[in-house]
Design a protein around this motif. Structure first.
Motif: not given
Length: 404
Positions: A162, A166-168, A212, A215-216, A219, A242
């Motif tokens: 990843f 952009n990853v929380k 998404d 993303r859920y 993050d 992924d």
């Protein structure tokens, strides 16, 4: 989706004991069900039909909730098969029209009460497998590693796939989360799948309601050091879809079709997320006989019709307890649930899915059983109990091992 899981501390990984693989017929020749299982009888396979009939009676009477099918396989043959009819359109008529965690969008493939999608795929014999999809996903990854198409080691960091910027919620613990942690449900992510799937707090249902899913999951903040706590997470397996695409350059369903489903003669359907990603956490549909082929592949040490599909090492790692789940007395390997038995017998290998999907492999007895069902409001946990009821049926000696 599979059950209301519990969190439990990591236990020491046990040494891999020799496994008595091989599932030939009584004459010592391995019988391959690629084009369908041979039909046999319980007596011909060393099983007590009265024990199976007693279980069948209880299944038909609803003791084990809404069961759709029950099949038993031994010595390369299907020796017992029963189906039970239920009118799910009527049973879930109200829920199918009511928005909720199991029906976030009212229509489509993630309305779990829609009889066009659940439990059977559009009126076919293909039945939702739910979290047994995870077990099959592990098998496909094992095939890809065996073939050299998946080159990363299991200790590779998940975040390496990843854009970390952009990853929380990135911290040192998330940086230490590995592919092995995804396989063993020890990611350390703050993930709640301990409550029922119709509970609005359930992370799996919340994930499925979003567009998404990746993303859920990625993050989410961390709650534990990776590798230390079992916390069942459908999101962990969805990340593998992924990861597989990025590592191999191939879609995991297309790869599985070529290297698993076609070689084993398996018909399937596999749902995809709203963004078109394969739903590796719960979207696979199979029939009971084809589900049993997955167990038979592992019972034969990853070999099918004389050809090795999965390495011996992957099979053994998958079926070696990595963690105690704290649920039904089961331990966990690489997407397989493992039930310890007394008297020195090998663990029972379980694939378990939400609503009553069950694959059971008894390696010492060379016995396989499959169940399908669709009680998604109660989702009772009968896996260990059903396995204990099946074991007394075994009277005859196990099938003699042969060289595939």
């Amino acid at each position: 989706m599979t059950h209301r899981a519990l969190r439990f501390p990591l236990i020491a990984v046990l040494a891999v004991a020799p496994v008595a693989f091989g599932a030939g017929d009584a004459g010592g020749e391995t019988s391959w069900p690629t084009h369908g299982w041979h039909r046999g009888t319980p007596a011909g396979a060393g099983l007590d039909e009265a024990v199976l009939a007693a279980l069948d009676k209880d299944l038909a009477n609803g003791k084990y909730s809404l069961v759709d099918s029950f099949q038993v396989f031994r010595c390369g043959a299907e020796v017992y098969s029963r189906k039970y009819d239920h009118d799910y359109a009527k049973l879930y008529w109200k829920e199918a029209r009511t928005k909720g965690p199991l029906n976030a969008r009212l229509t489509g493939r993630y309305n779990y009460f829609d009889p066009a999608w659940h439990p059977y795929y559009h009126g076919t014999e293909l039945h939702t497998m739910q979290s047994i999809s995870k077990t099959v996903t592990s098998a496909i990854i094992g095939i890809a590693i065996t073939r050299g198409d998946f080159k990363a080691g299991l200790d590779r960091a998940v975040l390496s796939y990843f854009d970390v910027a952009n990853v929380k919620n990135v911290d040192d613990r998330k940086r230490r989360m590995t592919l092995r942690n995804l396989l063993t449900m020890t990611t350390g992510l703050d993930w709640n799948e301990d409550v029922a799937y119709d509970d609005p707090r359930n992370d799996a249902s919340l994930m499925e309601a979003t567009d998404d899913w990746m993303r859920y999951v990625i993050d989410k903040p961390m709650a534990h050091e990776p590798g230390t706590v079992f916390a069942y997470s459908s999101g962990a397996t969805e990340l593998l879809a992924d990861v597989f695409k990025k590592e191999t350059g191939q879609d995991i369903e297309a790869y599985g079709e070529k290297h698993l489903f076609i070689p084993l003669g398996i018909k399937h359907h596999w749902k995809r997320t709203y963004l078109g990603v394969v739903d590796t956490e719960g979207g696979l549909y199979l029939n009971g006989g084809d589900l049993a082929k997955v167990g038979y592949l592992y019972l034969n040490d990853g070999i099918w019709e004389g050809k090795r599909l999965i390495s011996d090492a992957w099979v053994r790692q998958s079926l070696t307890p990595a963690i105690d789940t704290g649920w039904q007395g089961l331990k966990y390997g690489f997407k397989w649930w493992l039930q310890p038995l007394k008297d020195g017998k090998e663990d029972v290998w379980h694939g378990i899915g939400f609503g009553g999907q069950r694959l059971m492999v008894f390696p010492s007895e060379q016995l396989i059983a499959t169940f399908t069902g669709w009680d998604i409001l109660k989702d009772p946990a009968f896996d260990s109990e059903l396995a204990d009821r099946l074991l007394p049926a075994v009277h005859g000696a196990a099938c003699r091992k042969s060289t595939p």
